[in-house]
Write an enzyme that holds these catalytic residues in place. Structure first.
Site, PDB file in Angstrom:
ATOM      1  N   ARG A 259       5.435  -7.849   5.999  1.00 15.64           N
ATOM      2  CA  ARG A 259       4.024  -7.864   6.381  1.00 15.64           C
ATOM      3  C   ARG A 259       3.107  -8.466   5.332  1.00 15.64           C
ATOM      4  O   ARG A 259       1.932  -8.650   5.568  1.00 15.64           O
ATOM      5  CB  ARG A 259       3.567  -6.457   6.760  1.00 15.64           C
ATOM      6  CG  ARG A 259       3.741  -6.225   8.256  1.00 15.64           C
ATOM      7  CD  ARG A 259       3.894  -4.767   8.606  1.00 15.64           C
ATOM      8  NE  ARG A 259       5.306  -4.447   8.738  1.00 15.64           N
ATOM      9  CZ  ARG A 259       5.757  -3.334   9.261  1.00 15.64           C
ATOM     10  NH1 ARG A 259       4.925  -2.424   9.673  1.00 15.64           N
ATOM     11  NH2 ARG A 259       7.045  -3.130   9.369  1.00 15.64           N
TER      12      ARG A 259
ATOM     13  N   HIS B 161      11.656 -13.435   4.733  1.00 11.89           N
ATOM     14  CA  HIS B 161      10.706 -12.555   4.045  1.00 11.89           C
ATOM     15  C   HIS B 161      11.145 -12.175   2.630  1.00 11.89           C
ATOM     16  O   HIS B 161      10.543 -11.283   2.028  1.00 11.89           O
ATOM     17  CB  HIS B 161      10.422 -11.285   4.847  1.00 11.89           C
ATOM     18  CG  HIS B 161       9.864 -11.538   6.212  1.00 11.89           C
ATOM     19  ND1 HIS B 161       8.817 -12.410   6.451  1.00 11.89           N
ATOM     20  CD2 HIS B 161      10.217 -11.045   7.424  1.00 11.89           C
ATOM     21  CE1 HIS B 161       8.544 -12.423   7.738  1.00 11.89           C
ATOM     22  NE2 HIS B 161       9.378 -11.628   8.357  1.00 11.89           N
TER      23      HIS B 161
ATOM     24  N   PRO C  23       6.391   2.298   1.702  1.00 15.62           N
ATOM     25  CA  PRO C  23       6.425   2.853   0.346  1.00 15.62           C
ATOM     26  C   PRO C  23       5.207   3.702   0.037  1.00 15.62           C
ATOM     27  O   PRO C  23       4.088   3.239   0.120  1.00 15.62           O
ATOM     28  CB  PRO C  23       6.439   1.599  -0.532  1.00 15.62           C
ATOM     29  CG  PRO C  23       6.783   0.466   0.369  1.00 15.62           C
ATOM     30  CD  PRO C  23       6.298   0.859   1.719  1.00 15.62           C
ATOM     31  N   GLU C  24       5.440   4.940  -0.281  1.00 16.82           N
ATOM     32  CA  GLU C  24       4.396   5.760  -0.885  1.00 16.82           C
ATOM     33  C   GLU C  24       4.844   6.027  -2.313  1.00 16.82           C
ATOM     34  O   GLU C  24       5.819   5.460  -2.769  1.00 16.82           O
ATOM     35  CB  GLU C  24       4.192   7.065  -0.091  1.00 16.82           C
ATOM     36  CG  GLU C  24       3.597   6.770   1.298  1.00 16.82           C
ATOM     37  CD  GLU C  24       2.757   7.908   1.838  1.00 16.82           C
ATOM     38  OE1 GLU C  24       2.005   8.509   1.051  1.00 16.82           O
ATOM     39  OE2 GLU C  24       2.841   8.194   3.030  1.00 16.82           O
TER      40      GLU C  24
ATOM     41  N   ARG D 237     -19.136  16.889  -0.810  1.00 16.99           N
ATOM     42  CA  ARG D 237     -18.429  15.909   0.010  1.00 16.99           C
ATOM     43  C   ARG D 237     -18.412  16.386   1.447  1.00 16.99           C
ATOM     44  O   ARG D 237     -17.967  17.494   1.736  1.00 16.99           O
ATOM     45  CB  ARG D 237     -16.976  15.767  -0.483  1.00 16.99           C
ATOM     46  CG  ARG D 237     -16.874  15.050  -1.808  1.00 16.99           C
ATOM     47  CD  ARG D 237     -16.717  13.571  -1.576  1.00 16.99           C
ATOM     48  NE  ARG D 237     -16.246  12.928  -2.784  1.00 16.99           N
ATOM     49  CZ  ARG D 237     -15.453  11.862  -2.783  1.00 16.99           C
ATOM     50  NH1 ARG D 237     -15.035  11.355  -1.651  1.00 16.99           N
ATOM     51  NH2 ARG D 237     -15.084  11.317  -3.911  1.00 16.99           N
TER      52      ARG D 237
END
Length: 271
Positions: free
Chosen positions: A110, A91, A2-3, A152
């Site tokens: 996970r 799960h 999932p993003e 940066r």
DNA sequence: CTTTACGCCTGACGGC
DNA sequence: TGCCGTCAGGCGTAAA
């Protein structure tokens, strides 16, 4: 995995079935997620009505009058709607029973995800208070990103994946957006011009919007609120395409590790 | 302050 | 066939 688009897809999918309805039962089969599910969660949500549901970064915030339920899908998590009585599988760690028939099921092999309770203002919660702007809002623009990039030394890919700079740009979409913007991922953030940041910001928004339209990316086992996969993986231009022909110029796609993450780019199209 | 490395965890995959 | 090492990844946290 999932993003942001997957989380957005999930929120849109489950929202109509949650908002205005009451949580009638909570079943926790496995509390050992990234952080333990608090035992007090049941007292906070059972018998309470959901008043709203929103996404912040990749967090799902389910609002009650008494506080917020915070859910993160980690990298293998999913939420799907099913019916009370539907047998659970391996799960399936948490069930939120809704009303008398529906069930929202949290599945996460996970266990990098989390299910937590927030008292008070979510914006001040430890996991949310240091987050940068949402990528799809006007707060995230070229001038802002240019300012954040000054002094940066890190690679531009690391910059756009830093959640304090902008949220929701994960490893897949970072490579994809940099390709669309024609920028090499390893370029130092401080050496990129405002016009290039303009292209990058547009590319990030375009990539995320396209992925949302496609229902998210499915690389392994992501499913949205209906248990259906997303289709954006078919539209990926560089991710996991090392050695294959660039879809634009036909040259071989390169792969290298930046920030401990696999990074894909085209040496011809990206300068 | 910024940057880097690590660990959590399971499943998929390659080599033998 | 089975076993074992490696990798994948979000992201908080500790360390540099």
């Amino acid at each position: 995995m999932p993003e942001l688009p997957e989380v957005e897809t999930t929120v849109r999918g489950i929202s109509p079935y949650l908002v205005g309805n009451t949580i009638t039962n909570l079943v926790v089969r496995e509390p050992r997620l990234r952080w333990p599910i608090p035992e007090s969660l049941v007292d906070h949500i059972v018998g309470r009505q959901v008043t709203n549901i929103i996404r912040r970064a990749k967090y799902i915030l389910i609002e009650f009058e008494s506080g917020h339920l915070l859910i993160h899908l980690g990298m293998s998590g999913s939420l799907r709607l099913t019916s009370i009585g539907e047998s659970s599988k391996f799960h399936d760690h948490v069930d939120f029973e809704i009303g008398t028939e529906r069930l929202l099921r949290f599945h996460d092999p996970r266990r990098f995800g989390c299910v937590l309770w927030i008292d008070g203002d979510p914006a001040e919660f430890r996991l949310l208070k240091n987050l940068g702007p949402e990528p799809l809002t006007d707060d995230f623009n070229a001038n802002y990103l240019y300012k954040m990039s000054r002094n940066r030394k890190t690679a531009v890919k690391n910059l756009i994946m830093d959640s304090r700079v902008v949220v929701g740009v994960g490893n897949i979409y970072a490579s994809e957006a940099l390709f669309r913007a024609g920028i090499r991922p390893g370029t130092r953030a401080s050496r990129i011009s405002t016009p290039k940041y303009h292209r990058l910001v547009s590319a990030i928004k375009d990539t995320l919007n396209a992925a949302i339209t496609s229902g998210g990316t499915t690389l392994r086992d992501f499913v949205n609120g209906y248990g259906m996969p997303g289709y954006f993986s078919q539209e990926l231009l560089v991710y996991e395409r090392a050695g294959k022909a660039c879809r634009v110029c036909q040259n071989s796609i390169s792969k290298r590790v930046i920030g401990q993450r696999s990074t894909y780019y085209c040496r011809t199209c990206q300068k």
